[in-house]
Design a protein around this motif. Structure first.
Motif, PDB file in Angstrom:
ATOM      1  N   VAL A  87       0.856  -1.191   0.000  1.00  0.00           N
ATOM      2  CA  VAL A  87       0.000   0.000   0.000  1.00  0.00           C
ATOM      3  C   VAL A  87       0.893   1.242   0.000  1.00  0.00           C
ATOM      4  O   VAL A  87       1.779   1.360   0.865  1.00  0.00           O
ATOM      5  CB  VAL A  87      -0.935   0.003   1.232  1.00  0.00           C
ATOM      6  N   PRO A  88       0.713   2.136  -0.961  1.00  0.00           N
ATOM      7  CA  PRO A  88       1.584   3.316  -1.034  1.00  0.00           C
ATOM      8  C   PRO A  88       1.628   4.068   0.298  1.00  0.00           C
ATOM      9  O   PRO A  88       0.584   4.320   0.912  1.00  0.00           O
ATOM     10  CB  PRO A  88       0.926   4.166  -2.131  1.00  0.00           C
ATOM     11  N   GLY A  89       2.819   4.369   0.758  1.00  0.00           N
ATOM     12  CA  GLY A  89       2.984   5.144   1.989  1.00  0.00           C
ATOM     13  C   GLY A  89       3.024   4.291   3.247  1.00  0.00           C
ATOM     14  O   GLY A  89       3.280   4.807   4.337  1.00  0.00           O
ATOM     15  N   LEU A  90       2.756   2.990   3.123  1.00  0.00           N
ATOM     16  CA  LEU A  90       2.749   2.125   4.308  1.00  0.00           C
ATOM     17  C   LEU A  90       3.811   1.032   4.164  1.00  0.00           C
ATOM     18  O   LEU A  90       3.989   0.468   3.086  1.00  0.00           O
ATOM     19  CB  LEU A  90       1.377   1.480   4.502  1.00  0.00           C
ATOM     20  N   GLY A  91       4.490   0.753   5.269  1.00  0.00           N
ATOM     21  CA  GLY A  91       5.567  -0.238   5.221  1.00  0.00           C
ATOM     22  C   GLY A  91       5.111  -1.638   5.557  1.00  0.00           C
ATOM     23  O   GLY A  91       5.831  -2.602   5.281  1.00  0.00           O
ATOM     24  N   ASN A  92       3.933  -1.783   6.188  1.00  0.00           N
ATOM     25  CA  ASN A  92       3.528  -3.127   6.636  1.00  0.00           C
ATOM     26  C   ASN A  92       2.134  -3.522   6.126  1.00  0.00           C
ATOM     27  O   ASN A  92       1.457  -4.322   6.752  1.00  0.00           O
ATOM     28  CB  ASN A  92       3.576  -3.219   8.165  1.00  0.00           C
ATOM     29  N   ALA A  93       1.709  -2.927   4.996  1.00  0.00           N
ATOM     30  CA  ALA A  93       0.390  -3.279   4.448  1.00  0.00           C
ATOM     31  C   ALA A  93       0.489  -3.508   2.946  1.00  0.00           C
ATOM     32  O   ALA A  93       1.154  -2.748   2.232  1.00  0.00           O
ATOM     33  CB  ALA A  93      -0.616  -2.169   4.744  1.00  0.00           C
ATOM     34  N   TRP A  94      -0.187  -4.573   2.492  1.00  0.00           N
ATOM     35  CA  TRP A  94      -0.177  -4.939   1.067  1.00  0.00           C
ATOM     36  C   TRP A  94      -1.605  -5.066   0.575  1.00  0.00           C
ATOM     37  O   TRP A  94      -2.533  -5.244   1.372  1.00  0.00           O
ATOM     38  CB  TRP A  94       0.551  -6.267   0.875  1.00  0.00           C
ATOM     39  N   VAL A  95      -1.774  -4.961  -0.728  1.00  0.00           N
ATOM     40  CA  VAL A  95      -3.105  -5.113  -1.306  1.00  0.00           C
ATOM     41  C   VAL A  95      -2.999  -5.943  -2.585  1.00  0.00           C
ATOM     42  O   VAL A  95      -2.038  -5.804  -3.351  1.00  0.00           O
ATOM     43  CB  VAL A  95      -3.758  -3.733  -1.596  1.00  0.00           C
ATOM     44  N   THR A  96      -3.987  -6.822  -2.780  1.00  0.00           N
ATOM     45  CA  THR A  96      -4.151  -7.440  -4.094  1.00  0.00           C
ATOM     46  C   THR A  96      -5.635  -7.402  -4.434  1.00  0.00           C
ATOM     47  O   THR A  96      -6.481  -7.792  -3.627  1.00  0.00           O
ATOM     48  CB  THR A  96      -3.534  -8.857  -4.171  1.00  0.00           C
ATOM     49  N   SER A  97      -5.941  -6.886  -5.614  1.00  0.00           N
ATOM     50  CA  SER A  97      -7.345  -6.642  -5.978  1.00  0.00           C
ATOM     51  C   SER A  97      -7.497  -6.706  -7.493  1.00  0.00           C
ATOM     52  O   SER A  97      -6.517  -6.731  -8.238  1.00  0.00           O
ATOM     53  CB  SER A  97      -7.774  -5.257  -5.469  1.00  0.00           C
ATOM     54  N   GLY A  98      -8.763  -6.763  -7.926  1.00  0.00           N
ATOM     55  CA  GLY A  98      -9.066  -6.664  -9.359  1.00  0.00           C
ATOM     56  C   GLY A  98      -8.555  -7.824 -10.194  1.00  0.00           C
ATOM     57  O   GLY A  98      -8.108  -7.633 -11.322  1.00  0.00           O
ATOM     58  N   HIS A  99      -8.676  -9.043  -9.677  1.00  0.00           N
ATOM     59  CA  HIS A  99      -8.167 -10.197 -10.440  1.00  0.00           C
ATOM     60  C   HIS A  99      -9.093 -10.610 -11.577  1.00  0.00           C
ATOM     61  O   HIS A  99      -8.821 -11.605 -12.271  1.00  0.00           O
ATOM     62  CB  HIS A  99      -7.851 -11.371  -9.507  1.00  0.00           C
ATOM     63  N   TYR A 100     -10.175  -9.904 -11.767  1.00  0.00           N
ATOM     64  CA  TYR A 100     -11.035  -9.998 -12.954  1.00  0.00           C
ATOM     65  C   TYR A 100     -11.336 -11.462 -13.353  1.00  0.00           C
ATOM     66  O   TYR A 100     -11.939 -12.169 -12.579  1.00  0.00           O
ATOM     67  CB  TYR A 100     -10.370  -9.208 -14.095  1.00  0.00           C
ATOM     68  N   ARG A 101     -10.854 -11.925 -14.513  1.00  0.00           N
ATOM     69  CA  ARG A 101     -11.274 -13.230 -15.037  1.00  0.00           C
ATOM     70  C   ARG A 101     -10.364 -14.379 -14.606  1.00  0.00           C
ATOM     71  O   ARG A 101     -10.634 -15.532 -14.943  1.00  0.00           O
ATOM     72  CB  ARG A 101     -11.303 -13.197 -16.574  1.00  0.00           C
ATOM     73  N   THR A 102      -9.258 -14.081 -13.899  1.00  0.00           N
ATOM     74  CA  THR A 102      -8.268 -15.145 -13.668  1.00  0.00           C
ATOM     75  C   THR A 102      -7.794 -15.251 -12.212  1.00  0.00           C
ATOM     76  O   THR A 102      -6.690 -15.734 -11.960  1.00  0.00           O
ATOM     77  CB  THR A 102      -7.042 -14.939 -14.593  1.00  0.00           C
ATOM     78  N   GLY A 103      -8.614 -14.832 -11.281  1.00  0.00           N
ATOM     79  CA  GLY A 103      -8.172 -14.862  -9.883  1.00  0.00           C
ATOM     80  C   GLY A 103      -7.959 -16.261  -9.336  1.00  0.00           C
ATOM     81  O   GLY A 103      -7.074 -16.482  -8.497  1.00  0.00           O
ATOM     82  N   ILE A 104      -8.759 -17.238  -9.787  1.00  0.00           N
ATOM     83  CA  ILE A 104      -8.583 -18.600  -9.272  1.00  0.00           C
ATOM     84  C   ILE A 104      -7.222 -19.123  -9.743  1.00  0.00           C
ATOM     85  O   ILE A 104      -6.469 -19.727  -8.983  1.00  0.00           O
ATOM     86  CB  ILE A 104      -9.714 -19.544  -9.767  1.00  0.00           C
ATOM     87  N   LEU A 105      -6.935 -18.841 -11.021  1.00  0.00           N
ATOM     88  CA  LEU A 105      -5.628 -19.241 -11.555  1.00  0.00           C
ATOM     89  C   LEU A 105      -4.487 -18.536 -10.818  1.00  0.00           C
ATOM     90  O   LEU A 105      -3.507 -19.166 -10.431  1.00  0.00           O
ATOM     91  CB  LEU A 105      -5.569 -18.902 -13.054  1.00  0.00           C
ATOM     92  N   MET A 106      -4.611 -17.223 -10.619  1.00  0.00           N
ATOM     93  CA  MET A 106      -3.481 -16.428 -10.123  1.00  0.00           C
ATOM     94  C   MET A 106      -3.252 -16.547  -8.618  1.00  0.00           C
ATOM     95  O   MET A 106      -2.213 -16.096  -8.120  1.00  0.00           O
ATOM     96  CB  MET A 106      -3.681 -14.946 -10.449  1.00  0.00           C
ATOM     97  N   GLY A 107      -4.198 -17.133  -7.881  1.00  0.00           N
ATOM     98  CA  GLY A 107      -4.095 -17.156  -6.421  1.00  0.00           C
ATOM     99  C   GLY A 107      -2.768 -17.688  -5.897  1.00  0.00           C
ATOM    100  O   GLY A 107      -2.067 -17.001  -5.133  1.00  0.00           O
ATOM    101  N   PRO A 108      -2.369 -18.918  -6.284  1.00  0.00           N
ATOM    102  CA  PRO A 108      -1.149 -19.479  -5.677  1.00  0.00           C
ATOM    103  C   PRO A 108       0.101 -18.645  -5.921  1.00  0.00           C
ATOM    104  O   PRO A 108       0.886 -18.422  -4.987  1.00  0.00           O
ATOM    105  CB  PRO A 108      -1.052 -20.867  -6.324  1.00  0.00           C
ATOM    106  N   ALA A 109       0.333 -18.171  -7.158  1.00  0.00           N
ATOM    107  CA  ALA A 109       1.566 -17.407  -7.422  1.00  0.00           C
ATOM    108  C   ALA A 109       1.500 -16.025  -6.787  1.00  0.00           C
ATOM    109  O   ALA A 109       2.521 -15.499  -6.310  1.00  0.00           O
ATOM    110  CB  ALA A 109       1.813 -17.282  -8.921  1.00  0.00           C
ATOM    111  N   THR A 110       0.319 -15.425  -6.770  1.00  0.00           N
ATOM    112  CA  THR A 110       0.177 -14.121  -6.119  1.00  0.00           C
ATOM    113  C   THR A 110       0.480 -14.255  -4.627  1.00  0.00           C
ATOM    114  O   THR A 110       1.209 -13.440  -4.041  1.00  0.00           O
ATOM    115  CB  THR A 110      -1.250 -13.565  -6.313  1.00  0.00           C
ATOM    116  N   GLY A 111      -0.081 -15.304  -4.017  1.00  0.00           N
ATOM    117  CA  GLY A 111       0.163 -15.527  -2.593  1.00  0.00           C
ATOM    118  C   GLY A 111       1.636 -15.731  -2.303  1.00  0.00           C
ATOM    119  O   GLY A 111       2.185 -15.162  -1.347  1.00  0.00           O
ATOM    120  N   SER A 112       2.314 -16.518  -3.150  1.00  0.00           N
ATOM    121  CA  SER A 112       3.743 -16.764  -2.935  1.00  0.00           C
ATOM    122  C   SER A 112       4.539 -15.474  -3.073  1.00  0.00           C
ATOM    123  O   SER A 112       5.478 -15.225  -2.303  1.00  0.00           O
ATOM    124  CB  SER A 112       4.278 -17.772  -3.959  1.00  0.00           C
TER     125      SER A 112
END
Ligand SMILES: Cc1cc2nc3c(=O)[nH]c(=O)nc-3n(C[C@H](O)[C@H](O)[C@H](O)COP(=O)(O)OP(=O)(O)OC[C@H]3O[C@@H](n4cnc5c(N)ncnc54)[C@H](O)[C@@H]3O)c2cc1C
Length: 384
Positions: free
Chosen positions: A331-356
């Motif tokens: 998250v811009p401006g924060l050192g200990n917060a992350w965001v993942t959003s807007g996975h649109y049509r491929t979130g099930i596919l992208m979950g494992p690599a995004t998580g890693s």
């Protein structure tokens, strides 16, 4: 096709064992961890996969909180197809590569102890014509089949057409994958929405929930759309695109996996079809005219299925950003917060690599190179 009793909901919960269903909604733990090393907000595939990756990366104690039950958002309504090669030449290389890495990671998660994630091998057959970008830059694994070969693979296909085949893609029941992964997280709380965030300097100090305040070491927001929380204004432009899916009763034909754009055969012989892009429809209701169109198209292409009964039809909304690419970033401006959003049509596919990737960033402090192009950066600057 006949349509007697049709359930206006996804088929996925019907395929789960009672214990798998229970795992999706454990409620509030008696002793909620108040100071987890990592707090994950959101119990869709991105949140759950990230929680498991953080645990596997040795990030310490992990707490996942979900406003409703696991899979209540887009994840519970997805088709569950894991076909990165279909995106070659069509989507940016970063997405194709992340998808390939994610398919490989999904297989590893399936092979891990604890019963796997219900991963199923799938051959992908796409009937002509192919998109121009795909034709210009096809993946090495593409096999080009003529109409005669396709007719032997898909008996009764009308009209017979050439196709491209890519073997060794994948498929999951998204709720089974979620449930099996959730069993590996040290603490999951459902019915527990994050409502506000307290920030001091460049750190998130506390996240408020109806169950009290949580003070995490690090926090990942995986809420589908960007989080809407008091005290945290990400200002990320986002929306969602509705889509419909249908499932038939078991059919008397055998498809070779997924036949695009017709249908995918499920393990008990049923067909899963659809995945419409219903732009402009902001409602959450199933529209019979859309599902009727999906099954009519199926019956035209495979006339033997004209009398097959529909058993399930449903819709859900794909979270997206204006460029239709996910955000994976600190998250811009924060050192200990992350965001993942807007996975649109491929979130099930992208979950494992995004998580890693997120787990690697949290534990090492270094942004993984493969997700740099998916940072917020200046992607949306012109729209602010
Ligand atoms: C018809 C259709 C078919 C699809 N088919 C496929 C497919 O075949 N393959 C594929 O890869 N993708 C597919 N997708 C896309 C996929 O469903 C999404 O990209 C993916 O599910 C997004 O996952 P997510 O975890 O980001 O979001 P979600 O699944 O929406 O999860 C977010 C969760 O966060 C929770 N939440 C929100 N705010 C808070 C808060 N403040 N506190 C706590 N919890 C909160 C929500 O309740 C929700 O459960 C499909 C989508 C649709 C609509």
């Amino acid at each position: 096709m006949r349509s007697a009793t049709v359930h206006d909901r996804a088929i996925w919960p019907d395929q789960l064992e009672p214990r798998e269903l229970a795992q999706l909604d454990p409620g509030l733990p008696e002793q909620l961890v108040r100071r987890p090393d990592v707090l994950i907000v959101g119990g869709g595939i991105l949140g759950v996969a990230t929680a498991v990756a953080c645990r596997d990366a040795g990030a310490g104690s992990v707490l996942l909180i979900e406003a409703s039950r696991l899979g209540a958002g887009a994840t519970g309504g997805a088709a569950g197809l894991l076909v990165p090669e279909a995106h070659q030449g069509i989507d940016p290389r970063v997405l194709v590569e992340l998808g390939r890495a994610s398919l490989a990671r999904g297989r590893e998660l399936d092979a891990a102890a604890g019963g796997g994630v219900g991963f199923r091998e799938l051959d992908w057959l796409s009937l002509a014509p192919q998109p121009e970008g795909f034709l210009a830059d096809p993946p090495p694994a593409a096999e080009w089949l003529d109409a005669g070969q396709v007719a032997r693979l898909v008996p009764g296909l009308t009209p017979a057409a050439p196709a491209v085949r890519i073997r060794h893609q994948g498929r999951v029941n998204p709720l089974r994958a979620l449930s099996r992964l959730a069993a590996r997280i040290s603490q999951v709380a459902t019915g527990c929405a994050a409502t506000a965030v307290r920030v001091r300097g460049d750190r998130v100090l506390a996240v408020s929930t109806p169950a009290g305040v949580i003070a995490p070491g690090a926090v990942v927001f995986a809420t589908g759309l960007p989080p809407q929380l008091d005290g945290l204004d990400l200002g990320l432009p986002a929306g969602s695109v509705k889509g419909h899916l249908i499932v038939t009763e078991p059919v008397p034909v055998t498809l070779p996996g997924m036949v695009m754009p017709l249908a995918t055969q499920l393990e008990d012989g049923r067909l899963l079809a659809g995945g419409t892009l219903d732009t402009g429809d902001e409602t959450g209701q199933v529209r019979a005219n859309v599902t009727d169109r999906i099954r009519a198209e199926l019956a035209v292409a495979l006339p033997a299925l004209a009398q097959v009964r529909l058993t399930h039809r449903w819709c859900c909304r794909r979270p997206c950003h204006p460029d239709l690419l996910p955000v994976i970033d600190r998250v811009p401006g924060l050192g200990n917060a992350w965001v993942t959003s807007g996975h649109y049509r491929t979130g099930i596919l992208m979950g494992p690599a995004t998580g890693s990737a997120l787990a690697g960033w949290i534990t090492s402090g270094q942004q993984p190179a493969q997700i740099e192009p998916l940072a917020i950066g200046s992607r949306f600057a012109a729209r602010h």
